[in-house]
Design a protein around this motif. Sequence first.
Motif, PDB file in Angstrom:
ATOM      1  N   PRO A 259      70.641   7.014  -5.201  1.00  0.00           N
ATOM      2  CA  PRO A 259      71.336   7.809  -6.211  1.00  0.00           C
ATOM      3  C   PRO A 259      71.666   9.208  -5.740  1.00  0.00           C
ATOM      4  N   GLN A 260      70.876   9.736  -4.788  1.00  0.00           N
ATOM      5  CA  GLN A 260      71.131  11.082  -4.305  1.00  0.00           C
ATOM      6  C   GLN A 260      72.430  11.170  -3.516  1.00  0.00           C
ATOM      7  N   GLU A 261      72.921  10.030  -3.017  1.00  0.00           N
ATOM      8  CA  GLU A 261      74.172  10.027  -2.271  1.00  0.00           C
ATOM      9  C   GLU A 261      75.377   9.815  -3.183  1.00  0.00           C
ATOM     10  N   SER A 262      75.121   9.615  -4.472  1.00  0.00           N
ATOM     11  CA  SER A 262      76.192   9.436  -5.436  1.00  0.00           C
ATOM     12  C   SER A 262      76.416  10.744  -6.170  1.00  0.00           C
ATOM     13  N   LYS A 263      77.614  10.901  -6.733  1.00  0.00           N
ATOM     14  CA  LYS A 263      77.881  12.084  -7.548  1.00  0.00           C
ATOM     15  C   LYS A 263      77.252  11.957  -8.928  1.00  0.00           C
ATOM     16  N   MET A 264      76.631  10.811  -9.183  1.00  0.00           N
ATOM     17  CA  MET A 264      76.013  10.558 -10.472  1.00  0.00           C
ATOM     18  C   MET A 264      74.622  11.186 -10.550  1.00  0.00           C
ATOM     19  N   VAL A 265      74.214  11.484 -11.780  1.00  0.00           N
ATOM     20  CA  VAL A 265      72.855  11.949 -12.044  1.00  0.00           C
ATOM     21  C   VAL A 265      72.122  10.829 -12.783  1.00  0.00           C
ATOM     22  N   LEU A 266      70.919  10.510 -12.297  1.00  0.00           N
ATOM     23  CA  LEU A 266      70.118   9.444 -12.884  1.00  0.00           C
ATOM     24  C   LEU A 266      68.807  10.032 -13.390  1.00  0.00           C
ATOM     25  N   LYS A 267      68.546   9.899 -14.697  1.00  0.00           N
ATOM     26  CA  LYS A 267      67.336  10.452 -15.291  1.00  0.00           C
ATOM     27  C   LYS A 267      66.601   9.375 -16.079  1.00  0.00           C
ATOM     28  N   LYS A 268      65.311   9.259 -15.827  1.00  0.00           N
ATOM     29  CA  LYS A 268      64.491   8.330 -16.601  1.00  0.00           C
ATOM     30  C   LYS A 268      64.347   8.834 -18.026  1.00  0.00           C
ATOM     31  N   ILE A 269      64.460   7.922 -18.969  1.00  0.00           N
ATOM     32  CA  ILE A 269      64.297   8.290 -20.374  1.00  0.00           C
ATOM     33  C   ILE A 269      62.808   8.282 -20.723  1.00  0.00           C
ATOM     34  N   VAL A 270      62.311   9.417 -21.184  1.00  0.00           N
ATOM     35  CA  VAL A 270      60.914   9.538 -21.615  1.00  0.00           C
ATOM     36  C   VAL A 270      60.902  10.141 -23.021  1.00  0.00           C
ATOM     37  N   GLN A 271      59.755  10.081 -23.638  1.00  0.00           N
ATOM     38  CA  GLN A 271      59.591  10.653 -24.986  1.00  0.00           C
ATOM     39  C   GLN A 271      60.613  10.094 -25.971  1.00  0.00           C
ATOM     40  N   PRO A 272      60.579   8.811 -26.312  1.00  0.00           N
ATOM     41  CA  PRO A 272      59.622   7.821 -25.804  1.00  0.00           C
ATOM     42  C   PRO A 272      60.163   7.106 -24.571  1.00  0.00           C
ATOM     43  N   THR A 273      59.234   6.548 -23.800  1.00  0.00           N
ATOM     44  CA  THR A 273      59.645   5.695 -22.692  1.00  0.00           C
ATOM     45  C   THR A 273      60.077   4.342 -23.251  1.00  0.00           C
ATOM     46  N   ILE A 274      61.266   3.897 -22.875  1.00  0.00           N
ATOM     47  CA  ILE A 274      61.771   2.590 -23.309  1.00  0.00           C
ATOM     48  C   ILE A 274      61.779   1.681 -22.088  1.00  0.00           C
ATOM     49  N   SER A 275      61.164   0.538 -22.205  1.00  0.00           N
ATOM     50  CA  SER A 275      61.117  -0.374 -21.070  1.00  0.00           C
ATOM     51  C   SER A 275      61.292  -1.806 -21.535  1.00  0.00           C
ATOM     52  N   THR A 276      61.696  -2.656 -20.608  1.00  0.00           N
ATOM     53  CA  THR A 276      61.790  -4.091 -20.884  1.00  0.00           C
ATOM     54  C   THR A 276      60.905  -4.826 -19.892  1.00  0.00           C
ATOM     55  N   LYS A 277      60.216  -5.847 -20.375  1.00  0.00           N
ATOM     56  CA  LYS A 277      59.296  -6.609 -19.536  1.00  0.00           C
ATOM     57  C   LYS A 277      59.965  -7.881 -19.029  1.00  0.00           C
ATOM     58  N   SER A 278      59.464  -8.363 -17.907  1.00  0.00           N
ATOM     59  CA  SER A 278      59.992  -9.591 -17.302  1.00  0.00           C
ATOM     60  C   SER A 278      59.110 -10.777 -17.662  1.00  0.00           C
ATOM     61  N   PHE A 279      59.750 -11.933 -17.828  1.00  0.00           N
ATOM     62  CA  PHE A 279      59.037 -13.165 -18.163  1.00  0.00           C
ATOM     63  C   PHE A 279      59.545 -14.319 -17.317  1.00  0.00           C
ATOM     64  N   LEU A 280      58.606 -15.187 -16.950  1.00  0.00           N
ATOM     65  CA  LEU A 280      58.954 -16.480 -16.368  1.00  0.00           C
ATOM     66  C   LEU A 280      59.130 -17.449 -17.528  1.00  0.00           C
ATOM     67  N   VAL A 281      60.280 -18.129 -17.610  1.00  0.00           N
ATOM     68  CA  VAL A 281      60.563 -18.965 -18.775  1.00  0.00           C
ATOM     69  C   VAL A 281      61.106 -20.320 -18.354  1.00  0.00           C
ATOM     70  N   TRP A 282      60.937 -21.309 -19.255  1.00  0.00           N
ATOM     71  CA  TRP A 282      61.624 -22.592 -19.130  1.00  0.00           C
ATOM     72  C   TRP A 282      61.843 -23.136 -20.534  1.00  0.00           C
ATOM     73  N   ASN A 283      62.839 -24.005 -20.663  1.00  0.00           N
ATOM     74  CA  ASN A 283      63.254 -24.488 -21.981  1.00  0.00           C
ATOM     75  C   ASN A 283      62.147 -25.261 -22.677  1.00  0.00           C
ATOM     76  N   THR A 284      61.962 -24.990 -23.966  1.00  0.00           N
ATOM     77  CA  THR A 284      60.934 -25.691 -24.734  1.00  0.00           C
ATOM     78  C   THR A 284      61.276 -27.168 -24.928  1.00  0.00           C
ATOM     79  N   ASP A 285      62.572 -27.504 -24.891  1.00  0.00           N
ATOM     80  CA  ASP A 285      62.968 -28.891 -25.156  1.00  0.00           C
ATOM     81  C   ASP A 285      63.158 -29.709 -23.887  1.00  0.00           C
ATOM     82  N   LYS A 286      62.725 -29.166 -22.736  1.00  0.00           N
ATOM     83  CA  LYS A 286      62.891 -29.899 -21.487  1.00  0.00           C
ATOM     84  C   LYS A 286      61.559 -30.003 -20.754  1.00  0.00           C
TER      85      LYS A 286
END
Length: 300
Positions: A259-286
């Motif tokens: 990101p430092q080589e881009s003209k973009m600014v990247l900032k982590k969102i805190v207060q509150p921290t918003i995150s998404t968790k990863s899951f291993l999944v498979w279909n319930t009907d299969k």
Amino acid sequence: MTLKQLEYFLAIAEAGHITAAAKNLNISQPPLSLQLKALEDEFGVQLFERDKRNLTITHEGLILQERAKAIINLVNETVRDLQNLGAEARGTIHIGTIPSVCNTLLPEKIKLFNESHPHVDFQIFEGNSNHIMDLLEDGTVDIGIIREPFNTSLYHAILIRDETSDEDESDYFAAVGLPSFFEGIEGDAISLEELKGKPLIIHRRYNDVIMNACRQRGFSPNIICQNSEISSSVSWAEAGIGVAIVSYQGTLQTLGGQPQESKMVLKKIVQPTISTKSFLVWNTDKHIANIIKQFTQLFE
């Protein structure tokens, strides 16, 4: 009803024509037509609507098509499971995964599994969570690694954890945009309130997550665009249209990890921290084969 009749029915449904299906099956047309009629007579329903050129599958035919695929898959998987009992397991595990986990945790799990199952190989399909869910639906992959939110009623799910840090394999949300959008905001982090009033670009899967987080902080976000790709959000932000709220790791990958080589600014969102968790999944009907179940146990 026999398995052979179901296989014939699926071939006709896929081809949309008796002649084409017979050619694909390397059999003559009359026996195939008789088998289709026998199925319809047995069920007492019309599986296809017929015209001079093509067959159009009916609602009843669509139901049978879905069930027939599941039945044949279950039979094939049962045969493989029985053949593997008392012998070295063989086969292929098809995995759909988001890139962040594919590049970090997944290689470690596959290496560990390969040590005890050297004759099992893997087919890996990468993409965003929506794409992986599509691959699960059409049977291209056996299991998938996706990020929340998703419809939990559709999948068996195992929370993915990073065992080296004893933390969930989470991805934090970040704000990315041109420097002018962040004037007066120092450091690499930003609070949700500091995005109040700014034109926001978001992934539509995260609309409810972002809306709820903002409302809990006492304001409604100014969302000017929703889309389906992180790269689109970043492109719009780079064009100066607004601030993209995106996954932190996904943005790093989109920006080539620099990101430092881009003209973009990247900032982590805190207060509150918003995150998404990863899951291993498979279909319930299969049903999933025993060898695949053994692989999923590495994530428990």
